[in-house]
Design an enzyme around this catalytic site. Sequence first.
Site, PDB file in Angstrom:
ATOM      1  N   ASP A  10      21.629  39.035   1.692  1.00 46.59           N
ATOM      2  CA  ASP A  10      20.576  38.070   2.208  1.00 46.59           C
ATOM      3  C   ASP A  10      19.339  38.315   1.468  1.00 46.59           C
ATOM      4  O   ASP A  10      19.143  39.395   0.822  1.00 46.59           O
ATOM      5  CB  ASP A  10      20.485  38.328   3.820  1.00 46.59           C
ATOM      6  N   ASP A  12      15.698  36.948   2.201  1.00 50.28           N
ATOM      7  CA  ASP A  12      14.368  37.422   3.129  1.00 50.28           C
ATOM      8  C   ASP A  12      14.568  38.634   4.054  1.00 50.28           C
ATOM      9  O   ASP A  12      15.501  38.420   4.904  1.00 50.28           O
ATOM     10  CB  ASP A  12      13.956  36.145   3.818  1.00 50.28           C
TER      11      ASP A  12
HETATM   12  C1  BG6 Z   1      15.932  32.693   5.973  1.00 56.43           C
HETATM   13  C2  BG6 Z   1      14.859  33.260   6.776  1.00 56.43           C
HETATM   14  O1  BG6 Z   1      16.129  33.629   4.840  1.00 56.43           O
HETATM   15  O2  BG6 Z   1      15.516  31.470   5.569  1.00 56.43           O
HETATM   16  C3  BG6 Z   1      14.446  32.351   7.943  1.00 56.43           C
HETATM   17  O3  BG6 Z   1      15.140  34.536   7.217  1.00 56.43           O
HETATM   18  C4  BG6 Z   1      14.103  30.974   7.230  1.00 56.43           C
HETATM   19  O4  BG6 Z   1      13.308  32.966   8.563  1.00 56.43           O
HETATM   20  C5  BG6 Z   1      15.299  30.609   6.674  1.00 56.43           C
HETATM   21  O5  BG6 Z   1      13.570  30.235   8.398  1.00 56.43           O
HETATM   22  C6  BG6 Z   1      14.955  29.064   5.766  1.00 56.43           C
HETATM   23  O6  BG6 Z   1      14.006  29.224   4.908  1.00 56.43           O
HETATM   24  P1  BG6 Z   1      13.199  28.104   4.131  1.00 56.43           P
HETATM   25  O7  BG6 Z   1      12.497  28.660   2.959  1.00 56.43           O
HETATM   26  O8  BG6 Z   1      14.382  26.955   3.661  1.00 56.43           O
HETATM   27  O9  BG6 Z   1      12.319  27.250   5.141  1.00 56.43           O
HETATM   28 MG    MG Z   2      16.918  37.795   6.265  1.00 55.72          MG
END
Ligand code: BG6
Ligand code: MG
Length: 216
Positions: A10, A12
């Site tokens: 993953d 984030d």
């Molecule tokens: C995930 C995060 O990796 O991506 C979430 O853990 C986030 O918190 C999700 O909402 C979607 O991200 P984005 O950048 O498309 O808004």
């Molecule tokens: Mg994550």
Amino acid sequence: MNKMKGIIYDLDGVIVDTAQYHYLGWKKLADHIHVEFDEKKNEKLKGLSRRDSLLAMLGRVPDEEQIKKWCEMKNRFYLEFIRKLDVSVILPGAADFLETVRKNGSWKQALASSSRNARLILKKLGIERFFDAVVDGTEVERAKPDPRIFLKAALKLQLQPDQVVVVEDAESGIRAAQAAGMKTIGIGRPDLLSRANLVVKDLSCISLATLEGLFR
Ligand code: BG6
Ligand code: MG
């Protein structure tokens, strides 16, 4: 049978410390629309798509136009928070681990992130080169905890699910990986990620021997 194995990361909260900026983005939106929101509630949002996060935060389903508007607003806040992103957001041990695995040669590496900003972040930090495959939030219809994002990543690596270990910081991600039939390493608090095969603080706490051990 293919002897190669794979690691699917993953993004984030595993490789980069951007989970905090997602939280700040949601918090800013919540304050703007007068919805109560804190870090405890945010824990449940981790790993979910942007849309699913909004619905989880609100606890209701507004009309599509409103959903679109608030999702765009949160993303504007988020992009503003990460505008000056630099390599200091790479989490402890992540860059070294990616490099070690890359050099080893018996492991393939993929990134599977629900984020539609994943490729932008990889590019900003110059870390795309570590990955043999990337699946981001623009490529899957159903986000974590649905297993499809990890199955797609394994397919891109040309590996079977039982040849793969997933590294995740979100409960939704651990669930998705397990539903895909993959081994799991949780990054973060053992009490929140107890479903994982192993939970560690960050990637500096594991080695290739740790990964091999999961397949014995
Ligand atoms: C995930 C995060 O990796 O991506 C979430 O853990 C986030 O918190 C999700 O909402 C979607 O991200 P984005 O950048 O498309 O808004
Ligand atoms: Mg994550």
